[in-house]
Write a protein that holds these residues in place. Structure first.
Motif, PDB file in Angstrom:
ATOM      1  N   ASN A   1      30.229  62.839  33.014  1.00  0.00           N
ATOM      2  CA  ASN A   1      30.004  61.836  34.053  1.00  0.00           C
ATOM      3  C   ASN A   1      30.917  62.142  35.241  1.00  0.00           C
ATOM      4  OD1 ASN A   1      29.483  59.604  35.604  1.00  0.00           O
ATOM      5  ND2 ASN A   1      30.589  58.148  34.276  1.00  0.00           N
TER       6      ASN A   1
ATOM      7  N   GLY B   1      30.078  55.836  39.074  1.00  0.00           N
ATOM      8  CA  GLY B   1      29.679  54.779  38.159  1.00  0.00           C
ATOM      9  C   GLY B   1      30.021  55.102  36.717  1.00  0.00           C
TER      10      GLY B   1
ATOM     11  N   LYS C   1      25.380  52.634  34.882  1.00  0.00           N
ATOM     12  CA  LYS C   1      25.557  51.476  35.745  1.00  0.00           C
ATOM     13  C   LYS C   1      26.231  51.924  37.023  1.00  0.00           C
ATOM     14  CE  LYS C   1      27.427  46.762  35.705  1.00  0.00           C
ATOM     15  NZ  LYS C   1      28.191  45.763  34.915  1.00  0.00           N
ATOM     16  N   GLY C   2      25.671  51.525  38.156  1.00  0.00           N
ATOM     17  CA  GLY C   2      26.219  51.955  39.431  1.00  0.00           C
ATOM     18  C   GLY C   2      25.673  53.329  39.803  1.00  0.00           C
ATOM     19  N   THR C   3      26.333  53.960  40.776  1.00  0.00           N
ATOM     20  CA  THR C   3      25.931  55.289  41.216  1.00  0.00           C
ATOM     21  C   THR C   3      26.623  56.336  40.360  1.00  0.00           C
ATOM     22  OG1 THR C   3      25.668  54.500  43.489  1.00  0.00           O
ATOM     23  CG2 THR C   3      25.852  56.886  43.153  1.00  0.00           C
ATOM     24  N   CYS C   4      25.805  57.201  39.730  1.00  0.00           N
ATOM     25  CA  CYS C   4      26.375  58.201  38.833  1.00  0.00           C
ATOM     26  C   CYS C   4      25.781  59.579  39.117  1.00  0.00           C
ATOM     27  CB  CYS C   4      26.092  57.866  37.363  1.00  0.00           C
ATOM     28  SG  CYS C   4      27.335  56.806  36.609  1.00  0.00           S
ATOM     29  N   SER C   5      26.648  60.569  39.091  1.00  0.00           N
ATOM     30  CA  SER C   5      26.211  61.961  39.081  1.00  0.00           C
ATOM     31  C   SER C   5      26.540  62.492  37.698  1.00  0.00           C
ATOM     32  CB  SER C   5      26.939  62.777  40.161  1.00  0.00           C
ATOM     33  OG  SER C   5      26.602  64.145  40.053  1.00  0.00           O
TER      34      SER C   5
END
Length: 533
Positions: free
Chosen positions: A249, A253, A514-518
């Protein structure tokens, strides 16, 4: 008939020699009377042998090998012999001519130029002369009276030498590959067999058996081509295979939860045997089986904040061998002989197959035509994909109709198309997949490989690869059907839409966030020499 075999076949596979599948296929051996044998033919009762250095034509007793008659060669370098209309036909490399000889009077009745510049083997189909030329890599059908070319088709490979006709197929020898090819009169290689010696030259057919003379061993072999095993293995190697899949991750996020599925290799195949148990650094949460019977190890993970990683992996020691099927079209059963469960499972549609698509249906039926032999159906479809889909990585894994229209695709996309075309005409097909050893035993494979398997009655699941070796000669294309190298490690059998692997193979990851994840998902397969105890 599946692709699982007992430990007895493991021993057979490890002991098999790549030189010749077994001496039991050689029924008789005679030494040649001189040291540079080339052409060979059968006159209905005895063998005729050409020797290019001695410049002789020798009639031999097939039972004892004794010399019955010797004629001077009409040329300085006789290469091929054929018997037809009570005459000997001799192809000569030096003069590039065919000579027609009356063996009773020893008179050369006529001669004519050959169409190519390196004439080799000759054969007789009952009415016409057949000539293979290793310079043009063609087989010519000639008018035996004057050498007029009636038609031609591609020779199997680049060093075609001996040639004969068995009443249905043309047999051609290749001295570089040490192989014997059985070829249709259209030029498709139907069967590949290993030659009995290291320098296969002249060939002839005695009405029941094939004869081959070898330039290196100075021997004539009578070969049984009817009673071959379904397959053989050779060149076994051992390696430790490690399958690794990592999720990282990169934020900002949070990954809430996820799962990694690792495809578990089958325990025993014709040419692959696990030499020990699968071992894990982290034990899987459970072992599951998908709709295709593919076993997977499932690893679940919970919350991963930015910078967090999760890795699933396993190691397994394995023995891998090169695999060669000996496929005889006439020994393949009909479509009606395929088990009902195989038909039900492996004729179903899939989201990337779309076998009811009008172009898939039309193309498949045009390729197959009236052919109902499953072997030739599969060969025609396989050859179509080999010749019409150029290997190209263009992004995702598109559907079979898209690949068909575009004419380009990856190994997976070529496989999707071939599976779809096979299923569209009632021929069960699936994919086989795993890792491709990149060079030495110690290597890292990040690309992997997928190919096709077709179900042929009396043989079972036969591998065929529509994406490697694009183009090439008939023998090279034929080798892509029924052969696997010892550089491939199989992890996966399926047809996609798997509840654990989707349309992937080797491994697959799923997760929610949850939220913005790359999210970085990385998988690789590591090869190494097998660890010592």
């Amino acid at each position: 008939m599946g692709r699982k075999f007992s430990i007895t076949l493991l021993v057979c596979g490890l002991l098999w020699s790549s030189a010749f599948a077994g001496s039991r296929h050689v029924l008789k051996t005679h030494p040649t009377p001189s040291g540079h044998p080339s052409g060979l033919t059968w006159d209905g009762e005895a063998l005729w042998l050409a020797d290019w250095r001695a410049q002789q034509l020798v009639r031999m007793d097939p039972k004892s090998g004794k010399v019955m008659k010797v004629l001077p060669s009409p040329g300085f370098a006789p290469e091929g012999l054929a018997w037809g209309a009570d005459r000997l036909y001799v192809s000569d490399r030096a003069s590039r001519r065919v000579y027609v000889v009356d063996p009773e009077t020893e008179i050369v009745e006529r001669s004519y130029r050959t169409p190519g510049h390196r004439p080799r083997g000759l054969g007789w189909d009952g009415a016409h002369l057949l000539l293979v030329d290793s310079g043009t890599d063609k087989i010519y059908v000639l008018n035996p009276e004057d050498g007029t070319v009636l038609r031609s088709f591609p020779a199997p490979d680049g060093e075609s030498g001996g040639l004969c006709y068995d009443g249905r197929y043309v047999w051609v020898s290749d001295r570089k590959r040490d192989e014997l090819y059985r070829v249709t009169m259209e030029g498709m290689v139907a069967t590949i067999l290993p030659a009995p010696g290291p320098f296969a030259a002249g060939l002839t057919w005695d009405g029941k058996h094939l004869w081959n003379v070898d330039f290196e061993t100075d021997a004539v072999y009578q070969v049984d081509v009817e009673h071959w095993e379904a397959f053989a293995t050779a060149d076994t190697v051992q390696a430790t295979i490690e399958v690794v899949h990592t999720i990282r991750n990169e934020g900002p996020g949070t990954l809430v939860q996820g799962q990694i599925a690792l495809a578990l290799p089958p325990k025993n195949l014709e040419n692959q045997w696990l030499l020990g148990p699968v071992t894990y650094e982290r034990e899987p949460d459970r072992i599951a089986t998908d709709r295709w019977g593919q076993r997977v190890a499932l690893f679940r993970f919970g919350k991963l904040n930015a910078g967090g990683t999760f890795t699933a992996q396993y190691k397994v020691p394995a023995a891998l061998a090169s695999l060669q099927y000996y496929l005889f079209p006439e020994k393949v059963g009909g479509l009606e002989e395929i088990p009902a469960e195989i038909l039900k499972t492996y004729l179903a549609d899939g989201s990337r197959l779309m076998i009811t698509d009008s172009m898939i249906q039309k193309t498949a039926k045009q390729i197959v035509g009236d052919e109902r032999n499953p072997y030739w159906m599969a060969r025609k479809l396989h050859e179509y994909v080999v010749n019409h889909v150029t290997y190209k990585m263009v992004g995702g894994w598109d559907t079979a109709p898209t690949v068909l229209a575009r004419g380009t695709g990856s190994c997976s996309e070529s496989t999707f198309l071939l599976v779809a075309l096979c299923r569209a005409v009632g021929l069960p097909a699936r994919f086989e997949a795993g890792s491709w050893r990149r060079g030495d035993t110690a290597s890292v494979d990040e690309d992997n490989h997928r190919w096709t398997e077709v179900y042929l009655p009396n043989y079972g699941w036969v591998p065929c690869d529509p994406s490697t070796g694009k183009g090439g000669n008939p023998a090279r294309i034929a080798r892509l059907f029924g052969q696997l190298g010892n550089h491939l490690f199989v992890t996966t059998h399926g047809v996609g839409d798997s509840e654990y692997l989707g349309w992937n193979y080797n491994s697959e990851s799923t997760y929610s966030f949850k939220g913005t994840c790359s999210v970085f998902s990385d998988r690789m397969i590591l090869w190494d020499r097998m660890e010592k105890e």
